[in-house]
Write a protein that holds these residues in place. Structure first.
Motif, mmCIF file in Angstrom:
data_model
loop_
_atom_site.group_PDB
_atom_site.id
_atom_site.type_symbol
_atom_site.label_atom_id
_atom_site.label_comp_id
_atom_site.label_asym_id
_atom_site.label_seq_id
_atom_site.Cartn_x
_atom_site.Cartn_y
_atom_site.Cartn_z
ATOM 1 N N ILE A 111 73.448 37.013 52.808
ATOM 2 C CA ILE A 111 74.476 35.766 52.558
ATOM 3 C C ILE A 111 75.802 36.249 52.781
ATOM 4 O O ILE A 111 76.754 35.786 53.308
ATOM 5 C CB ILE A 111 74.207 35.024 51.118
ATOM 6 C CG1 ILE A 111 73.129 34.546 50.992
ATOM 7 C CG2 ILE A 111 75.407 34.299 50.921
ATOM 8 C CD1 ILE A 111 72.820 33.102 51.314
ATOM 9 N N ALA A 112 76.012 37.471 52.001
ATOM 10 C CA ALA A 112 77.470 38.341 52.272
ATOM 11 C C ALA A 112 77.794 38.408 53.647
ATOM 12 O O ALA A 112 79.013 38.262 53.911
ATOM 13 C CB ALA A 112 77.389 39.136 51.291
ATOM 14 N N VAL A 114 76.543 37.111 56.367
ATOM 15 C CA VAL A 114 76.812 35.811 57.074
ATOM 16 C C VAL A 114 78.128 35.316 56.643
ATOM 17 O O VAL A 114 79.046 34.887 57.561
ATOM 18 C CB VAL A 114 75.779 34.750 56.826
ATOM 19 C CG1 VAL A 114 75.970 33.571 57.584
ATOM 20 C CG2 VAL A 114 74.353 35.514 57.580
ATOM 21 N N ASN A 115 78.631 35.169 55.569
ATOM 22 C CA ASN A 115 79.622 34.568 54.943
ATOM 23 C C ASN A 115 81.004 35.475 55.729
ATOM 24 O O ASN A 115 82.121 34.940 55.962
ATOM 25 C CB ASN A 115 79.875 34.784 53.677
ATOM 26 C CG ASN A 115 81.109 34.204 52.911
ATOM 27 O OD1 ASN A 115 81.401 33.344 53.551
ATOM 28 N ND2 ASN A 115 81.452 34.477 51.660
ATOM 29 N N LYS A 116 80.649 36.756 55.703
ATOM 30 C CA LYS A 116 81.803 37.650 56.475
ATOM 31 C C LYS A 116 82.036 37.235 57.846
ATOM 32 O O LYS A 116 83.158 37.121 58.273
ATOM 33 C CB LYS A 116 81.505 39.108 56.316
ATOM 34 C CG LYS A 116 82.658 39.965 56.679
ATOM 35 C CD LYS A 116 82.103 41.616 56.238
ATOM 36 C CE LYS A 116 83.038 42.387 56.960
ATOM 37 N NZ LYS A 116 82.935 43.788 56.720
ATOM 38 N N LYS A 117 81.033 37.138 58.633
ATOM 39 C CA LYS A 117 81.027 36.717 59.939
ATOM 40 C C LYS A 117 81.558 35.472 60.094
ATOM 41 O O LYS A 117 82.356 35.214 61.175
ATOM 42 C CB LYS A 117 79.393 36.961 60.498
ATOM 43 C CG LYS A 117 79.123 38.301 60.742
ATOM 44 C CD LYS A 117 79.894 38.658 61.757
ATOM 45 C CE LYS A 117 79.590 40.219 62.083
ATOM 46 N NZ LYS A 117 80.210 41.105 63.088
ATOM 47 N N LEU A 118 81.208 34.333 59.113
ATOM 48 C CA LEU A 118 81.789 32.981 59.459
ATOM 49 C C LEU A 118 83.217 33.210 59.191
ATOM 50 O O LEU A 118 84.030 32.406 59.874
ATOM 51 C CB LEU A 118 80.800 32.015 58.451
ATOM 52 C CG LEU A 118 79.493 31.802 58.989
ATOM 53 C CD1 LEU A 118 79.025 30.937 58.134
ATOM 54 C CD2 LEU A 118 79.622 31.050 60.214
ATOM 55 N N SER A 119 83.666 33.748 58.060
ATOM 56 C CA SER A 119 85.196 33.913 57.762
ATOM 57 C C SER A 119 85.903 34.680 58.930
ATOM 58 O O SER A 119 86.917 34.373 59.446
ATOM 59 C CB SER A 119 85.230 34.646 56.478
ATOM 60 O OG SER A 119 85.023 35.731 56.470
ATOM 61 N N HIS A 120 85.314 35.739 59.568
ATOM 62 C CA HIS A 120 86.052 36.209 60.583
ATOM 63 C C HIS A 120 85.973 35.410 61.937
ATOM 64 O O HIS A 120 87.037 35.323 62.642
ATOM 65 C CB HIS A 120 85.075 37.613 60.962
ATOM 66 C CG HIS A 120 85.602 38.285 62.260
ATOM 67 N ND1 HIS A 120 86.666 38.990 62.191
ATOM 68 C CD2 HIS A 120 85.154 38.450 63.660
ATOM 69 C CE1 HIS A 120 87.140 39.493 63.429
ATOM 70 N NE2 HIS A 120 85.904 39.118 64.293
ATOM 71 N N THR A 122 86.108 32.084 61.825
ATOM 72 C CA THR A 122 87.068 31.094 61.346
ATOM 73 C C THR A 122 88.518 31.489 61.446
ATOM 74 O O THR A 122 89.566 30.767 61.999
ATOM 75 C CB THR A 122 86.754 30.569 59.712
ATOM 76 O OG1 THR A 122 85.396 30.202 59.641
ATOM 77 C CG2 THR A 122 87.890 29.457 59.407
#
Length: 129
Positions: A111-112, A114-120, A122
């Protein structure tokens, strides 16, 4: 004479493999069932003593001395190939499988990530606007 020398070298290598594997397997057998450890070690000792039987004391000493370097190489091979872990997987069913806590922590790390990749992604889209 040549045959006796080759036979002595082969016997020494075999003795070292038996000894080193007995060390690993005695621990594993002790984990599985403590009652079988002593009989196993006694059987290995009898095999080792039978292999030491020689025509002369010189040949006996040569077998024993040659088994020492072979034991080092055998131990190194077992150590590098994770022999004891694979043997535990054969004997104890389910050994080495991931626990519920391990699965949970793996899920949190996923989850962490995927969250980092999604924020990158965005942040990249916002900077393009």
């Amino acid at each position: 004479m040549k045959f006796k020398t080759i036979n002595t070298i082969i016997c020494s290598a075999t003795m070292s493999v038996i000894t080193v594997s007995a060390i690993f397997l005695a621990e594993i057998i002790g984990i599985a069932n403590e009652l079988f450890r002593l009989p196993y070690l006694l059987i290995v000792a009898v095999i080792y003593a039978a292999m030491l039987l020689s025509e002369s004391k010189k040949q006996l000493l040569l077998k024993w001395v040659l088994s020492l370097p072979f034991s080092f190489f055998c131990f190194e091979y077992f150590w590098q190939t994770h022999y004891s872990i694979r043997a535990l997987n054969w004997i104890i069913e389910g050994y080495g499988t991931q626990s519920a806590g391990g699965n949970f922590s793996g899920f949190i790390v996923l989850i962490a990530f995927v969250n980092k990749k999604l924020s990158h992604l965005t942040n990249k889209k916002v900077s393009q606007l």
